[in-house]
Design an enzyme around this catalytic site. Structure first.
Site, short mmCIF file in Angstrom:
data_model
loop_
_atom_site.label_atom_id
_atom_site.label_comp_id
_atom_site.label_asym_id
_atom_site.label_seq_id
_atom_site.Cartn_x
_atom_site.Cartn_y
_atom_site.Cartn_z
N LYS A 175 103.07 3.66 42.55
CA LYS A 175 103.60 4.94 42.09
C LYS A 175 105.10 4.97 42.34
O LYS A 175 105.58 4.44 43.37
CB LYS A 175 102.89 6.05 42.88
CG LYS A 175 103.21 7.48 42.46
CD LYS A 175 102.40 8.48 43.28
CE LYS A 175 102.58 9.91 42.86
NZ LYS A 175 101.73 10.85 43.63
N SER A 185 99.14 14.03 40.78
CA SER A 185 100.39 13.54 40.25
C SER A 185 100.44 12.02 40.08
O SER A 185 101.31 11.52 39.37
CB SER A 185 101.54 13.96 41.16
OG SER A 185 101.40 13.38 42.44
N SER A 224 96.44 14.34 44.75
CA SER A 224 97.08 13.50 43.73
C SER A 224 96.57 12.08 43.60
O SER A 224 96.98 11.38 42.67
CB SER A 224 98.58 13.47 43.95
OG SER A 224 99.15 14.64 43.43
N1 GLN Z 1 98.78 19.34 42.49
C1 GLN Z 1 99.22 19.47 43.83
C2 GLN Z 1 100.65 19.91 43.86
O1 GLN Z 1 101.21 20.06 42.85
C3 GLN Z 1 99.03 18.18 44.58
C4 GLN Z 1 100.09 17.18 44.33
C5 GLN Z 1 99.96 15.97 45.21
O2 GLN Z 1 98.93 15.72 45.84
N2 GLN Z 1 101.04 15.21 45.30
O3 GLN Z 1 101.22 20.13 44.87
#
Ligand code: GLN
Length: 487
Positions: free
Chosen positions: A80, A155, A179
């Site tokens: 990532k 994400s 994510s």
């Molecule tokens: N969707 C969650 C957020 O926007 C989790 C994102 C993540 O785990 N990086 O914070």
């Protein structure tokens, strides 16, 4: 014989160990696969073919000399783009870091390299990992390999899509509020969020430090276990990393759930949940019961407050972590400014996207004098209650079972105008982060339209082994992981 790209990580690892194929041949196969599917999936922000080629050649040389570095040696993987890679641009999906070439590797990158892995490139993400659909990225969208007009989740959507599309055999993502698990569920792959502290955060571009954790994606539980073994463990560069010993997770996969107590929290049957997903979780519990587990109905009473607490805590930490992007030290610097203040304001206004700005404002507000007690302190209190809910639950069960995402993948653009609708998608993954627990998502029954769904297993702190074991038993019984996208 199946094409090389169709093999799992464990299978390609065995083929390499038996010298049936060389690392360079495996890389050729993956580069060809990228050529065939990447234009439609767009999982990557950057492909480092030259770096991968050098790593594959080095791996082959080691093998010839009888010096393999283990199961990942010569295996193509992806990272990532919020994980630092020395000499390879790392942006965290943000314009503010466009052109930033890190002088050092994240510890997880170093560990993959030391294990001989071939890093093929950097994958797409929501800007600074803030999002659940990989749409809040200024560069390009990533498509779900199972339905190209739908999101891959987020994400870490790029890492999930790259594994699902058979572009790489494994990948790393980060999970602050779901994510890793949520995109895994939406793309029919396995994704593990380790216990907070299990994996070093050194060189991980920070979103919310008390929640961030790096973890692996794979097509199977074994593939995830093999990667976890490599990246887990104490790191002197991250004082919050645990020195608890790292077991051989893959060797510890027994395939048995006999005698295990599986907790079913009633609060995880949430409003608006897809009926197929709900029915599939119930069926999964019965399947595991049939394999010898005991089902325990239980309550995690503070679940309803988790989302609000998470978005306050995560945004507060983000507002402070992102203070360093000031146009002076890294990344984007605004032009034509006269004062230092103007430099800060203009660089940040130009460099950050909408969602990141929303989080910075929310977090700054929650932390400011006068609101601190009402919001930040309250959110921390809720966090403690959530942690206690789990402590009590783990007195009567060994793992907690639920859906990973309440719904399957949605259409690109569908929820873009409604940030709250997007936040609500995280309701089943977030409590685990607030409590710092390990959790995995493993493929569950697809919908009638063929969209993937995921089963989530949460465990006690540092008990990744049991979590993986349950997922492994499930995967062997059901084989949903064998499904492949038609690309
Ligand atoms: N969707 C969650 C957020 O926007 C989790 C994102 C993540 O785990 N990086 O914070």
């Amino acid at each position: 014989m199946s094409a090389l790209y169709e093999l799992t990580l464990a299978e390609v690892s065995l083929a390499l160990a038996q010298r049936r194929v060389s690392a360079s041949e495996v890389l050729d196969a993956q580069v060809a696969r990228l050529g065939a599917v990447e234009p439609r999936v767009q999982a990557f922000l950057r492909i480092d073919e030259a770096g991968a080629r050098a790593a594959a050649t080095a791996s082959d040389a080691r093998r010839s000399a009888g010096q393999s570095l283990g199961p990942l040696d010569g295996v193509p993987v992806a990272l990532k783009d919020n994980l630092l890679t020395r000499g390879v641009e790392t942006t965290a999906g943000s314009r503010i870091l466009s052109g930033y070439v890190p002088p050092n590797d994240a510890t997880v990158t170093t560990r993959l390299k030391q294990a001989g892995a071939v890093i093929l490139g950097k994958t797409n993400l929501d800007e600074f990992a803030m999002g659940s659909s990989t749409e809040s990225c200024p560069f390009h969208l990533t498509q779900n390999p199972y339905a190209l007009d739908r999101v891959p989740g987020g994400s870490s959507g790029g890492s999930a899509a790259a594994v699902a599309a058979r572009e790489v055999f494994g990948a790393l993502g980060s999970d602050t509020g779901g994510s890793i698990r949520q995109p895994a569920a939406l793309t029919n792959v396995v994704g593990l969020k380790p216990t907070w502290g299990r994996v070093s955060r050194s060189g991980v571009i920070a979103y919310a430090s008390s929640l961030d954790q790096v973890g692996p994606f794979g097509r199977t539980v074994t593939d995830v276990a093999l990667q976890l073994k490599v990246i887990a463990g104490h790191d002197p560069a991250d004082s919050t990393s645990s020195d608890a010993p790292v077991p051989d997770y893959a060797a510890g996969l027994t395939g048995s759930v006999k005698g295990l107590r599986i907790g079913l929290p009633r609060e995880y049957e949430v409003a608006g949940m897809d009926p197929h997903v709900l029915a599939s979780v119930k069926a999964a519990a019965k399947t595991l019961q049939g394999l010898g587990a005991t089902l325990v109905e239980l309550s995690l009473p503070h679940t309803g407050a988790a989302l609000a607490a998470y978005y306050l805590i995560a945004s507060s930490e983000a507002s402070s972590n992102l203070g360093r992007y000031d146009g002076v030290r890294f990344g984007h610097r605004a032009e034509g400014v006269k004062t230092l203040r103007e430099l800060y304001v203009k660089s940040r206004s130009e460099g950050f996207g909408e969602e990141v700005k929303r989080r910075i404002m929310l977090g700054t507000f929650a932390l400011s004098a006068g609101y601190h007690d009402a919001y930040s302190v309250k959110a921390q209190q809720v966090r403690t209650l959530i942690r206690r809910d789990f402590e009590q639950a783990f007195g009567v069960c060994d793992v907690v079972l639920s859906a990973t995402s309440p719904v399957p993948a949605w259409k690109q653009g569908e929820k873009l105008d409604d940030p709250l609708a997007l936040y609500l998608m995280d309701v089943l993954t977030i409590p685990c982060n607030l409590a710092g627990l390990p959790g995995v998502s493993v493929p569950m029954a697809p919908t009638s339209a063929g969209l993937p769904t995921g089963l989530q297993v949460l465990g006690r702190p540092f008990d990744e082994q049991t979590v993986l074991n349950v997922a492994h038993a499930w995967e062997r019984e059901t084989s949903y992981f064998r499904r492949a996208p038609e690309l």
